[in-house]
Design a protein around this motif. Structure first.
Motif, PDB file in Angstrom:
ATOM      1  N   GLN A 181     -11.410   0.365  69.754  1.00 21.93           N
ATOM      2  CA  GLN A 181     -10.693   1.393  70.502  1.00 21.93           C
ATOM      3  C   GLN A 181     -11.519   2.006  71.621  1.00 21.93           C
ATOM      4  OE1 GLN A 181     -11.868   1.722  67.386  1.00 21.93           O
ATOM      5  NE2 GLN A 181     -11.998   3.852  66.709  1.00 21.93           N
ATOM      6  N   ASP A 182     -12.822   1.770  71.599  1.00 24.81           N
ATOM      7  CA  ASP A 182     -13.683   2.261  72.679  1.00 24.81           C
ATOM      8  C   ASP A 182     -13.931   1.197  73.745  1.00 24.81           C
ATOM      9  OD1 ASP A 182     -14.100   4.851  71.552  1.00 24.81           O
ATOM     10  OD2 ASP A 182     -15.476   3.949  70.099  1.00 24.81           O
ATOM     11  N   GLY A 183     -13.254   0.061  73.619  1.00 28.08           N
ATOM     12  CA  GLY A 183     -13.402  -1.001  74.589  1.00 28.08           C
ATOM     13  C   GLY A 183     -14.625  -1.870  74.376  1.00 28.08           C
ATOM     14  N   ARG A 184     -15.262  -1.738  73.217  1.00 31.45           N
ATOM     15  CA  ARG A 184     -16.471  -2.503  72.935  1.00 31.45           C
ATOM     16  C   ARG A 184     -16.134  -3.797  72.208  1.00 31.45           C
ATOM     17  NH1 ARG A 184     -19.879   2.618  70.458  1.00 31.45           N
ATOM     18  NH2 ARG A 184     -20.137   3.768  72.429  1.00 31.45           N
ATOM     19  N   PRO A 185     -16.701  -4.912  72.658  1.00 30.13           N
ATOM     20  CA  PRO A 185     -16.490  -6.176  71.947  1.00 30.13           C
ATOM     21  C   PRO A 185     -17.211  -6.159  70.615  1.00 30.13           C
ATOM     22  CG  PRO A 185     -18.056  -6.475  73.742  1.00 30.13           C
ATOM     23  CD  PRO A 185     -17.525  -5.074  73.870  1.00 30.13           C
ATOM     24  N   ARG A 186     -16.556  -6.697  69.599  1.00 31.51           N
ATOM     25  CA  ARG A 186     -17.122  -6.746  68.245  1.00 31.51           C
ATOM     26  C   ARG A 186     -16.944  -8.150  67.682  1.00 31.51           C
ATOM     27  NH1 ARG A 186     -19.897  -1.876  67.181  1.00 31.51           N
ATOM     28  NH2 ARG A 186     -18.779  -0.203  68.281  1.00 31.51           N
ATOM     29  N   ARG A 187     -18.040  -8.744  67.221  1.00 32.71           N
ATOM     30  CA  ARG A 187     -17.954 -10.032  66.538  1.00 32.71           C
ATOM     31  C   ARG A 187     -17.437  -9.769  65.131  1.00 32.71           C
ATOM     32  NH1 ARG A 187     -24.050 -11.708  67.271  1.00 32.71           N
ATOM     33  NH2 ARG A 187     -24.173  -9.481  66.798  1.00 32.71           N
ATOM     34  N   PHE A 188     -16.393 -10.494  64.741  1.00 29.55           N
ATOM     35  CA  PHE A 188     -15.676 -10.103  63.537  1.00 29.55           C
ATOM     36  C   PHE A 188     -16.556 -10.087  62.295  1.00 29.55           C
ATOM     37  CE2 PHE A 188     -12.603 -10.865  60.013  1.00 29.55           C
ATOM     38  CZ  PHE A 188     -12.023  -9.612  60.055  1.00 29.55           C
ATOM     39  N   TYR A 189     -17.225 -11.171  62.001  1.00 33.17           N
ATOM     40  CA  TYR A 189     -18.041 -11.169  60.782  1.00 33.17           C
ATOM     41  C   TYR A 189     -19.342 -10.392  60.982  1.00 33.17           C
ATOM     42  CZ  TYR A 189     -20.900 -12.505  56.847  1.00 33.17           C
ATOM     43  OH  TYR A 189     -21.722 -12.448  55.744  1.00 33.17           O
ATOM     44  N   THR A 190     -20.113 -10.744  61.981  1.00 33.97           N
ATOM     45  CA  THR A 190     -21.452 -10.167  62.141  1.00 33.97           C
ATOM     46  C   THR A 190     -21.433  -8.661  62.369  1.00 33.97           C
ATOM     47  OG1 THR A 190     -22.297 -12.253  63.024  1.00 33.97           O
ATOM     48  CG2 THR A 190     -23.580 -10.277  63.495  1.00 33.97           C
ATOM     49  N   ASP A 191     -20.531  -8.183  63.217  1.00 37.16           N
ATOM     50  CA  ASP A 191     -20.529  -6.766  63.575  1.00 37.16           C
ATOM     51  C   ASP A 191     -19.675  -5.896  62.668  1.00 37.16           C
ATOM     52  OD1 ASP A 191     -22.156  -7.417  65.736  1.00 37.16           O
ATOM     53  OD2 ASP A 191     -20.470  -7.580  67.138  1.00 37.16           O
ATOM     54  N   LEU A 192     -18.653  -6.478  62.075  1.00 37.13           N
ATOM     55  CA  LEU A 192     -17.675  -5.658  61.353  1.00 37.13           C
ATOM     56  C   LEU A 192     -17.673  -5.848  59.839  1.00 37.13           C
ATOM     57  CD1 LEU A 192     -14.707  -6.149  63.845  1.00 37.13           C
ATOM     58  CD2 LEU A 192     -16.183  -4.124  63.641  1.00 37.13           C
ATOM     59  N   LEU A 193     -18.030  -7.021  59.372  1.00 35.82           N
ATOM     60  CA  LEU A 193     -17.938  -7.299  57.935  1.00 35.82           C
ATOM     61  C   LEU A 193     -19.291  -7.372  57.237  1.00 35.82           C
ATOM     62  CD1 LEU A 193     -15.213 -10.115  57.786  1.00 35.82           C
ATOM     63  CD2 LEU A 193     -14.880  -7.643  57.683  1.00 35.82           C
ATOM     64  N   ARG A 194     -20.232  -8.009  57.831  1.00 34.23           N
ATOM     65  CA  ARG A 194     -21.469  -8.389  57.145  1.00 34.23           C
ATOM     66  C   ARG A 194     -22.223  -7.214  56.532  1.00 34.23           C
ATOM     67  NH1 ARG A 194     -26.025 -11.441  60.565  1.00 34.23           N
ATOM     68  NH2 ARG A 194     -26.105  -9.351  61.515  1.00 34.23           N
ATOM     69  N   GLY A 195     -22.571  -7.375  55.258  1.00 35.54           N
ATOM     70  CA  GLY A 195     -23.453  -6.430  54.596  1.00 35.54           C
ATOM     71  C   GLY A 195     -22.838  -5.118  54.173  1.00 35.54           C
ATOM     72  N   ARG A 196     -21.528  -5.030  54.160  1.00 40.03           N
ATOM     73  CA  ARG A 196     -20.900  -3.753  53.793  1.00 40.03           C
ATOM     74  C   ARG A 196     -19.596  -3.980  53.043  1.00 40.03           C
ATOM     75  NH1 ARG A 196     -20.495  -4.101  59.417  1.00 40.03           N
ATOM     76  NH2 ARG A 196     -22.150  -2.566  59.686  1.00 40.03           N
ATOM     77  N   LYS A 197     -19.091  -2.911  52.480  1.00 39.13           N
ATOM     78  CA  LYS A 197     -17.745  -2.915  51.934  1.00 39.13           C
ATOM     79  C   LYS A 197     -16.774  -2.587  53.064  1.00 39.13           C
ATOM     80  CE  LYS A 197     -18.992  -1.586  47.198  1.00 39.13           C
ATOM     81  NZ  LYS A 197     -18.845  -0.555  46.144  1.00 39.13           N
ATOM     82  N   VAL A 198     -15.590  -3.181  53.008  1.00 37.99           N
ATOM     83  CA  VAL A 198     -14.618  -2.982  54.080  1.00 37.99           C
ATOM     84  C   VAL A 198     -13.225  -2.772  53.507  1.00 37.99           C
ATOM     85  CG1 VAL A 198     -15.897  -4.273  55.819  1.00 37.99           C
ATOM     86  CG2 VAL A 198     -14.307  -5.486  54.326  1.00 37.99           C
ATOM     87  N   LEU A 199     -12.446  -1.997  54.235  1.00 41.42           N
ATOM     88  CA  LEU A 199     -11.024  -1.844  53.963  1.00 41.42           C
ATOM     89  C   LEU A 199     -10.309  -2.319  55.217  1.00 41.42           C
ATOM     90  CD1 LEU A 199     -12.610   0.847  52.716  1.00 41.42           C
ATOM     91  CD2 LEU A 199     -10.307   1.348  51.894  1.00 41.42           C
ATOM     92  N   ILE A 200      -9.357  -3.226  55.064  1.00 36.76           N
ATOM     93  CA  ILE A 200      -8.679  -3.827  56.210  1.00 36.76           C
ATOM     94  C   ILE A 200      -7.170  -3.722  56.027  1.00 36.76           C
ATOM     95  CG2 ILE A 200      -8.398  -5.901  57.607  1.00 36.76           C
ATOM     96  CD1 ILE A 200     -11.043  -6.928  56.439  1.00 36.76           C
ATOM     97  N   HIS A 201      -6.503  -3.217  57.070  1.00 35.79           N
ATOM     98  CA  HIS A 201      -5.038  -3.255  57.037  1.00 35.79           C
ATOM     99  C   HIS A 201      -4.517  -3.564  58.434  1.00 35.79           C
ATOM    100  CE1 HIS A 201      -3.577   0.899  58.555  1.00 35.79           C
ATOM    101  NE2 HIS A 201      -4.830   0.810  58.864  1.00 35.79           N
ATOM    102  N   PHE A 202      -3.194  -3.714  58.547  1.00 38.26           N
ATOM    103  CA  PHE A 202      -2.571  -4.216  59.763  1.00 38.26           C
ATOM    104  C   PHE A 202      -1.476  -3.256  60.225  1.00 38.26           C
ATOM    105  CE2 PHE A 202      -3.548  -7.584  56.674  1.00 38.26           C
ATOM    106  CZ  PHE A 202      -4.639  -8.170  57.314  1.00 38.26           C
ATOM    107  N   VAL A 203      -1.463  -2.956  61.526  1.00 37.52           N
ATOM    108  CA  VAL A 203      -0.469  -2.034  62.071  1.00 37.52           C
ATOM    109  C   VAL A 203      -0.100  -2.445  63.499  1.00 37.52           C
ATOM    110  CG1 VAL A 203      -1.441  -0.085  60.767  1.00 37.52           C
ATOM    111  CG2 VAL A 203      -2.105  -0.424  63.143  1.00 37.52           C
ATOM    112  N   PHE A 204       0.901  -1.756  64.053  1.00 35.89           N
ATOM    113  CA  PHE A 204       1.088  -1.756  65.499  1.00 35.89           C
ATOM    114  C   PHE A 204       1.519  -0.349  65.880  1.00 35.89           C
ATOM    115  CE2 PHE A 204       5.160  -2.869  63.745  1.00 35.89           C
ATOM    116  CZ  PHE A 204       6.150  -2.490  64.647  1.00 35.89           C
ATOM    117  N   THR A 205       1.051   0.122  67.026  1.00 34.87           N
ATOM    118  CA  THR A 205       1.130   1.556  67.328  1.00 34.87           C
ATOM    119  C   THR A 205       2.540   2.052  67.628  1.00 34.87           C
ATOM    120  OG1 THR A 205       0.661   1.203  69.684  1.00 34.87           O
ATOM    121  CG2 THR A 205      -1.220   1.546  68.227  1.00 34.87           C
ATOM    122  N   SER A 206       3.441   1.167  68.030  1.00 31.81           N
ATOM    123  CA  SER A 206       4.807   1.612  68.319  1.00 31.81           C
ATOM    124  C   SER A 206       5.692   1.589  67.083  1.00 31.81           C
ATOM    125  CB  SER A 206       5.431   0.742  69.421  1.00 31.81           C
ATOM    126  OG  SER A 206       5.494  -0.614  69.021  1.00 31.81           O
TER     127      SER A 206
END
Length: 202
Positions: free
Chosen positions: A56-81
């Protein structure tokens, strides 16, 4: 024995939920375990991929390395409208975030992935996140339609129409390879319990 990428991919392909309309019966309320024993980190990286998404800040994120690796995660799916379940699910996760306290953003990440990347730009997602007081460690993610589709496909969140997206909440520990699924409208206290006890023996 070292687990390879093909074994992990096969396990998760069978285990993670396929996309289904939000109106279908919900997964078990106590959470259902959907993966096997801990998986090799290289295999996890190969399965989830480092597909680039944009937060949301316009920053690129590598899905596994930056967002998943080494932590617990909660993931869900939405659309803003969305005028149906999406605001309810996101508000519920805001309560989860509050219960997690300082752990949110450090050892535990919350990932909200749009199923409508054409319309849900980073700016739109940032405004949406602000409505729910999303704090550090809660990433609202979009990207090119191709990249978002690839990630959604890996997670069982791919759908032909945004309004048909699943209401599933995925809870994972990428250190151990354990994953659970429940609904994103489950009681916040129950979701936190699942996060804390994801690695408990069944």
């Amino acid at each position: 024995m070292r687990r390879g990428a093909p074994l992990l991919a096969a396990a998760l392909a069978l285990a993670l939920p396929t996309a289904s309309p939000a109106g279908e019966p919900a997964p078990p309320r106590t959470g259902a375990q959907v993966s096997g024993p801990p998986a090799d980190a290289d295999a996890a990286a190969a399965y989830f991929t480092d597909t680039e998404l944009i937060d949301q800040d316009g920053r690129p994120r590598r899905f596994y390395t930056d967002l998943l690796r080494g932590r617990k995660v909660l993931i869900h799916f939405v659309f803003t409208s969305c005028k149906g379940a999406c605001p309810t699910m996101t508000a519920n996760l805001a309560r989860v975030q509050a219960l997690l306290g300082k752990r949110a953003g450090k050892e535990i990440a919350i990932l909200t992935i749009t199923v409508d990347p054409v319309n849900d730009t980073p700016k739109v997602l940032k405004q949406f996140a602000a409505k729910f007081n999303a704090g550090d460690g809660w990433r609202f993610l979009t990207g090119t339609p191709q990249n978002v589709e690839k990630v959604l496909g890996r997670l069982g969140g791919l759908t032909k129409k945004p309004e048909e997206h699943t209401s599933t909440l995925l809870i994972g520990d990428t250190k151990t390879g354990m994953w659970l699924k429940t609904t994103a409208t489950e009681r916040p206290e129950t979701i936190v319990h699942l996060v804390d006890h994801i690695n408990d023996a069944p």
